[in-house]
Each structure stands twice: as C-alpha cells, then as structure tokens.
Design an enzyme around this catalytic site. Structure first.
Site, PDB file in Angstrom:
ATOM      1  N   LYS A  39       0.631  -1.078  -0.058  1.00  0.00           N
ATOM      2  CA  LYS A  39      -0.085  -0.075  -0.139  1.00  0.00           C
ATOM      3  C   LYS A  39       0.755   1.479   0.113  1.00  0.00           C
ATOM      4  O   LYS A  39       0.624   2.348  -0.870  1.00  0.00           O
ATOM      5  CB  LYS A  39      -0.972   0.068   1.141  1.00  0.00           C
ATOM      6  CG  LYS A  39      -1.643   1.065   1.360  1.00  0.00           C
ATOM      7  CD  LYS A  39      -3.044   0.853   2.200  1.00  0.00           C
ATOM      8  CE  LYS A  39      -2.785   0.261   3.668  1.00  0.00           C
ATOM      9  NZ  LYS A  39      -1.763   1.254   4.546  1.00  0.00           N
ATOM     10  N   THR A  41       3.957   1.580  -0.859  1.00  0.00           N
ATOM     11  CA  THR A  41       4.747   1.515  -2.199  1.00  0.00           C
ATOM     12  C   THR A  41       4.064   2.093  -3.085  1.00  0.00           C
ATOM     13  O   THR A  41       4.501   2.869  -3.981  1.00  0.00           O
ATOM     14  CB  THR A  41       5.224   0.045  -2.420  1.00  0.00           C
ATOM     15  OG1 THR A  41       5.865  -0.432  -1.280  1.00  0.00           O
ATOM     16  CG2 THR A  41       6.087   0.064  -3.622  1.00  0.00           C
ATOM     17  N   ARG A  59       2.604   8.228   7.286  1.00  0.00           N
ATOM     18  CA  ARG A  59       2.844   7.884   8.957  1.00  0.00           C
ATOM     19  C   ARG A  59       4.477   7.470   8.982  1.00  0.00           C
ATOM     20  O   ARG A  59       5.169   7.273   8.074  1.00  0.00           O
ATOM     21  CB  ARG A  59       2.059   6.760   9.440  1.00  0.00           C
ATOM     22  CG  ARG A  59       0.470   6.951   9.613  1.00  0.00           C
ATOM     23  CD  ARG A  59      -0.055   5.750  10.143  1.00  0.00           C
ATOM     24  NE  ARG A  59       0.125   4.637   8.967  1.00  0.00           N
ATOM     25  CZ  ARG A  59      -0.237   3.320   9.009  1.00  0.00           C
ATOM     26  NH1 ARG A  59      -0.586   2.846  10.320  1.00  0.00           N
ATOM     27  NH2 ARG A  59      -0.087   2.359   8.087  1.00  0.00           N
ATOM     28  N   LYS A  80       6.325  -7.002   9.887  1.00  0.00           N
ATOM     29  CA  LYS A  80       5.773  -6.471   9.017  1.00  0.00           C
ATOM     30  C   LYS A  80       6.488  -5.613   7.984  1.00  0.00           C
ATOM     31  O   LYS A  80       6.512  -5.351   6.811  1.00  0.00           O
ATOM     32  CB  LYS A  80       4.548  -5.431   9.525  1.00  0.00           C
ATOM     33  CG  LYS A  80       3.880  -4.785   8.279  1.00  0.00           C
ATOM     34  CD  LYS A  80       2.814  -3.928   9.277  1.00  0.00           C
ATOM     35  CE  LYS A  80       2.140  -3.038   8.170  1.00  0.00           C
ATOM     36  NZ  LYS A  80       2.919  -1.838   7.632  1.00  0.00           N
ATOM     37  N   ALA A 104      -3.386   1.091  12.905  1.00  0.00           N
ATOM     38  CA  ALA A 104      -4.887   1.013  12.553  1.00  0.00           C
ATOM     39  C   ALA A 104      -5.513  -0.020  13.265  1.00  0.00           C
ATOM     40  O   ALA A 104      -6.658   0.326  13.205  1.00  0.00           O
ATOM     41  CB  ALA A 104      -4.873   1.044  10.955  1.00  0.00           C
ATOM     42  N   PHE A 141      -3.671  -0.574   7.145  1.00  0.00           N
ATOM     43  CA  PHE A 141      -4.286  -1.723   6.856  1.00  0.00           C
ATOM     44  C   PHE A 141      -5.545  -1.398   5.786  1.00  0.00           C
ATOM     45  O   PHE A 141      -5.506  -0.465   5.200  1.00  0.00           O
ATOM     46  CB  PHE A 141      -4.681  -2.536   8.306  1.00  0.00           C
ATOM     47  CG  PHE A 141      -3.539  -2.878   9.159  1.00  0.00           C
ATOM     48  CD1 PHE A 141      -2.705  -3.654   8.532  1.00  0.00           C
ATOM     49  CD2 PHE A 141      -3.508  -2.319  10.583  1.00  0.00           C
ATOM     50  CE1 PHE A 141      -1.640  -4.072   9.386  1.00  0.00           C
ATOM     51  CE2 PHE A 141      -2.488  -2.734  11.101  1.00  0.00           C
ATOM     52  CZ  PHE A 141      -1.497  -3.801  10.650  1.00  0.00           C
ATOM     53  N   PHE A 147       2.484  -8.137  -9.383  1.00  0.00           N
ATOM     54  CA  PHE A 147       3.789  -8.952  -9.226  1.00  0.00           C
ATOM     55  C   PHE A 147       3.990  -9.986 -10.346  1.00  0.00           C
ATOM     56  O   PHE A 147       3.648 -10.318 -11.095  1.00  0.00           O
ATOM     57  CB  PHE A 147       3.479  -9.853  -8.104  1.00  0.00           C
ATOM     58  CG  PHE A 147       3.500  -9.013  -6.650  1.00  0.00           C
ATOM     59  CD1 PHE A 147       4.596  -9.120  -5.907  1.00  0.00           C
ATOM     60  CD2 PHE A 147       2.421  -8.016  -6.187  1.00  0.00           C
ATOM     61  CE1 PHE A 147       4.498  -8.487  -4.433  1.00  0.00           C
ATOM     62  CE2 PHE A 147       2.246  -7.533  -5.276  1.00  0.00           C
ATOM     63  CZ  PHE A 147       3.442  -7.620  -4.372  1.00  0.00           C
ATOM     64  N   TRP A 196       6.735  -1.005  -7.771  1.00  0.00           N
ATOM     65  CA  TRP A 196       8.146  -1.398  -7.169  1.00  0.00           C
ATOM     66  C   TRP A 196       9.321  -1.412  -8.152  1.00  0.00           C
ATOM     67  O   TRP A 196      10.431  -0.888  -7.727  1.00  0.00           O
ATOM     68  CB  TRP A 196       7.948  -2.801  -6.603  1.00  0.00           C
ATOM     69  CG  TRP A 196       8.964  -3.170  -5.634  1.00  0.00           C
ATOM     70  CD1 TRP A 196       8.936  -3.191  -4.184  1.00  0.00           C
ATOM     71  CD2 TRP A 196      10.239  -3.865  -5.995  1.00  0.00           C
ATOM     72  NE1 TRP A 196      10.095  -3.755  -3.782  1.00  0.00           N
ATOM     73  CE2 TRP A 196      11.018  -4.074  -4.644  1.00  0.00           C
ATOM     74  CE3 TRP A 196      10.835  -3.929  -6.971  1.00  0.00           C
ATOM     75  CZ2 TRP A 196      12.140  -4.559  -4.747  1.00  0.00           C
ATOM     76  CZ3 TRP A 196      12.339  -4.736  -7.092  1.00  0.00           C
ATOM     77  CH2 TRP A 196      13.056  -4.885  -5.841  1.00  0.00           C
TER      78      TRP A 196
END
Length: 556
Positions: A73, A75, A96, A107, A275, A303, A383, A411
């Site tokens: 997210k 990224t 954040r 994570k 979150a 999230f 991906f 990415w």
C-alpha cells in the site's frame, strides 16, 4: 544470475536532493525550515500561519484486508505521488512514521519499497527526528508523576487499583503486557499492577496526530484521564499539573517532518499510530500543511479500508474538517487468491477459481469506501507471478462491478509504473461529497453498532462484562458522544483473524472500552487484539547489521 537489490540497497544508491531544494520545490519558506542534517527537516507550523492554502485535493490510499504475502500500500502511494508529479501536478505526500515494533518484527517499515520509496530510508525506519522518543518520554513522565503523587501522600485520592495510564515503549515486547511496579518496600513506591503499550498505540501518539496547534496540544495533554479516585471520579493530567512538562517534551515533535520520494516529490512523514489498535493515520497537521503546498495530497490509512480507511473518515476527517476528493484501494491478485483459500506457499501459481472466490474481499472494501461519499479506484499492484488470465479476470471483474481499475508496477518502475493509475484517479475526483458514517451524538453504542453492521456486516454486537462496566463509566462521565476507534484484527472483517473473504452475520465481541479523553475518542477493544504486540519466531531484527564503514544492511 544477478541478485535483485534490496530496498535499502536501492535507497542507498540513490542520490538525495538537499532538503532545502525539496522545500523550495514545495514552496515552503526558508524561515519555516528546521533542517536535521541535509536530507530531512522539520517544518515550523508557526511560521506558516500567513501562508494561503492551496487547498490540495486529498487522495486517501487504503487497501484490502492484508495478507502474509503483502500488498504494498505505501509503495503504491509513493509511486502514485511521483506519477502525479510527472503529470505536472504539484504533489505532496503525507505518510505515517514507521514504528520500531514492525521494523524489528515481521511487517517491516513504512517507507515503501523498490523504486517507490521515501528517503533517507534508514533514518525514516529507525530513529528519524525523535518523535517516537518524545512520545515515549512524555508518556512515561506522566506515569512517574502519577506514581510519585500517590507515594507522596495522594492529595487527589487516586485509587492505585484504578490507574488506567500505562507506560509505553516502541518495541514489540510481550513480556511487558502485564507488570507489577513499586516492589521493594515503602521507599520504592506503591505496588500496582500495570503494563506497557507500544508507543504507536499510546494516547499521546493519538494526541500528536490530532492536535492542530501547540495550544491545542497542551489542552489535550491536560485532558488525559489517568485513572479514578476511590470515589470513582476521573482524574486528569491537568489535576496533576503535568501538562506543562508534557508539552515541553512534545513541543518539537509537533512540527511535521519533511523528506522526499525517490522521484523528488516532497513528503511529510509525521505520526505513526497503528490502525488495528489505534486510529491509523498520520498527523492532521501534516495533512493540512501538505494541503497548503500541493494541488494533490496523497495520504494513507493503515491496513484495510475497514480499519484505517474508516478511521480516516470518521475520526481524522471529522476532527479536521477534511474533504476527500478521491480514494485508492490497493489490491493484488495474490491477496485475492489468498482470501479465496489458496495457500500462501502456492500464491505464485495461477488459480482462477481462488481468485474468483476471493475477490469478494475487494468488493466489500470498495462498497465500504463508497459509503463515505467517495469514488474509489482499485490499484492492482502487479507481481511477477501474475498471469495474463488472472489480470484479464480482474479487468472483467472491475467492469462488471462498476469500479475503475488501473494496474501499476511501482516497485520496479517507480512513478512511471503508476501513470495510468494517476490519470484514472484524477478522472474520478469528486468535490464536497465525502462524509462520515455515523453521528457520535447518537451515543457510543450506536456508533459501534453502525460500524459493525455497515462495514463489518456483523449481525450483532456483544459486550463482555468489563465492556459493560466501562460503558456505564463512559455514560456517567459524559463521554458517550465521543467518536469510537475500534481495535480489531486487520486480517478479517470480523474479530476472528481466520475468517477470510467477506464474512457476514457474525458477532462483534467488545471486551473493553478505553476512554481517551485527551485524544477525544473511545477505544473499543474487540476479540483478542492487544495493545502490545510480540515478536515473531524469526524477527526481522535478526537480519539487520552494520558494516564496518557504518552502512546498514538487511533492513529490508
């Protein structure tokens, strides 16, 4: 065979622009810039009082229910920001700050990945400008003032058994969930059962993220309820004369932090509540400051849209009067196959049946975002294992479901991999239509039930014995019209993390209600969610190292 560079290696190889140049790009005046070295700075909010806002359009980036495979997210948000910049939009990011807990845990950080990152990556993911340290110091200072007051005669008649204020530390440490302080005899204080909260879930973190000025910060710190007297009356930090010291510790932390993306887009990175156990949004000040300098402001919520997205709309937007012009729901083919029952180790294998079964999770998140008056766009983060048949299915699904979808490859390609997404988001802007889901004036129970029924599709809400007592406390003290932050597992719409897809008809189990009178909301703990996470069997910390020349390796 070439080895693909890690995120930290990509970041370290990228030449950073001086932070003064990034500030100039955004239009931030020199008088407002407080450099921390050459590549990051704080921005003095008091020096911006006369700056006319650009009233940038806010784009909320949220996602589907997270899976162990990762959705990217942050990224996607960073790549999307660089794409908007490439399209000629004056763009600013508001994100954040990463917590050390996930960085050292499982994570990971919150600085993006690949060629879609905010930098300096190592600084942002570790100590940065010291905001988390300031929050921890203020939290623990208040705890020491409380203990000292009780030890020194207890003029306020505080019941040690009913002190609700906990210390905090920014690590995942399950051993600190339940502790006893004051052992060792009368000279060492009054023994009490207590515990630690992770800094990201602390009330002072929430206060930082919702404060609008130094004056407002001081008021909120004074409004903190630290516990109750023997007569059941609430006691505040102001009664302990603690708000001045806490404000002094938090003064510099109130100013937003300025960094940059790999594409040179200005980025405010400030505040870092989780979150799943907190309200999951960067500071209101950072977002409002970004609006002063950007035509498009990209911001996120933690999230999925059922957690961070809801809290952004119902808490942050309500408190700040924000209008959200657009929303992006980040999804992957892998995440939908996982929600459709495909095992994690098989997610790189084509499975159209699992994809068809699991896309109901994405559907639910799209439906939920629409309830806030915003027109969502699905960002399909690609991906290497995604097959053409799977991508074709997702496009056909989006057309049939009536939602705009754009693929992105941020990415590997950075902003260039999100140009179609940026154009699609721009085409779906709305103005003045975003709204909240519930009216807090209806009472805390009504607020919880509205979220449970409308977003989680629960059939009922069940309050445990502790929650029922808390509910009465809340009503007795006049807090029943505060908005609510629901602490819930991020993996499911229910409070059962194993209930994947889009469960319906379940019961939301509320076990405890925590008044956060300084922040101005009530936290509802559901299921078995905890405010102090633990480390996994193989923490990320085991892979982090520093070379002899001081270069950090293994970060991500």
């Amino acid at each position: 065979m070439t080895t693909q560079p890690s995120d930290v290696e990509i970041a370290q190889a990228h030449p950073l622009k001086p932070i003064t140049e990034i500030a100039a790009t955004a239009g931030i005046p020199d008088a407002a810039l407080i450099p921390y070295g050459t590549t990051k700075a704080k921005v003095d909010i008091t020096a911006l009082q006369d700056v006319e806002p650009a009233e940038g359009k806010i784009v909320l980036v949220t996602g589907v229910s997270p899976t162990p495979a990762g959705e990217g997210k942050s990224t996607v948000l960073i790549g999307l920001a660089d794409a908007f910049s490439q399209l000629g939009e004056r763009t600013v990011v508001a994100l954040r700050e990463p917590s050390q807990g996930p960085v050292m845990g499982i994570k990971g950080g919150a600085a993006g990945g690949g060629y879609s990152q905010i930098v300096p990556m190592e600084d942002i993911n570790l100590h940065f400008t010291g905001d988390f340290h300031a929050i921890s110091a203020a939290t623990n200072t208040l705890a020491s003032i409380i203990d000292n007051h009780i030890h020194q005669g207890n003029d306020l008649n505080i019941d040690p058994r009913k002190v609700t204020w906990q210390r905090c530390i920014d690590v995942n440490d399950r051993a600190l969930r339940n502790v006893v302080t004051g052992l060792g005899g009368p000279t060492h204080g009054v023994p009490a059962e207590t515990g630690f909260t992770i800094t990201a879930a602390s009330e002072i973190m929430a206060i930082l993220c919702l404060a609008t000025s130094l004056k407002d910060l001081k008021k909120r710190l004074g409004d903190i309820t630290i516990g109750f007297t023997y007569d059941g009356e609430p006691v505040t930090a102001r009664q302990l004369q603690a708000e001045g010291a806490l404000t002094a510790l938090m003064r510099d932390a109130l100013n937003p932090n300025l960094v940059q993306t790999l594409g040179g887009t200005p980025a405010f990175v400030h505040g870092g509540p989780f979150a799943n156990i907190a309200h999951g949004c960067n500071t209101l000040l950072a977002t409002q400051t970004a609006q002063k300098f950007g035509d498009v402001v990209l911001t996120e919520a933690g999230f999925g849209a059922d957690l961070g997205g809801e809290k952004f709309m119902d808490i942050k937007s309500r408190f700040g009067g924000l209008d959200v012009a657009g929303a992006v729901v980040v999804a992957t083919i892998r995440s939908q196959k996982y929600n459709g029952g495909q095992a994690r180790e098989d997610l790189t294998t084509e499975n159209l049946e699992a994809l068809k079964a699991g896309v109901i999770n994405l559907e639910r998140h799209v439906e939920n975002i629409r309830k806030f008056g915003v027109k969502p766009v699905v960002a399909l983060n690609l991906f290497w294992s995604d097959t053409q048949a799977e991508r074709d299915f997702m496009r056909e699904w989006a057309e049939g479901f009536g939602v705009a979808l754009a693929e992105c490859s941020v990415w590997s390609d950075g902003g260039a991999g999100a140009l179609d997404l940026a154009q699609t988001v721009r085409d779906n802007f709305v103005k003045g239509e975003s709204k909240q889901l519930y009216d807090p004036a209806a009472g805390i129970e009504a607020s919880i039930e509205t979220i449970a029924h409308e977003l989680y599709r629960a059939s009922s809400v069940e309050y445990g014995p502790k929650a029922k007592k808390d509910l009465q406390y809340i009503k007795d003290n006049g807090w029943e019209e505060f908005p609510v932050v629901i602490s819930k597992t991020q993996y499911s719409f229910s409070d059962d993390p194993t209930a994947l897809g889009a469960p319906m008809g379940h019961t939301l189990h509320v076990r405890e209600l925590l008044p956060r009178t300084g922040a101005g909301f009530i936290v509802a703990l559901t299921g078995d969610v905890m405010t102090m996470p633990g480390l996994p069997k193989e923490p990320a910390a085991n892979r982090i190292d520093v070379t002899q020349d001081g270069t950090i390796s293994g970060l991500f």
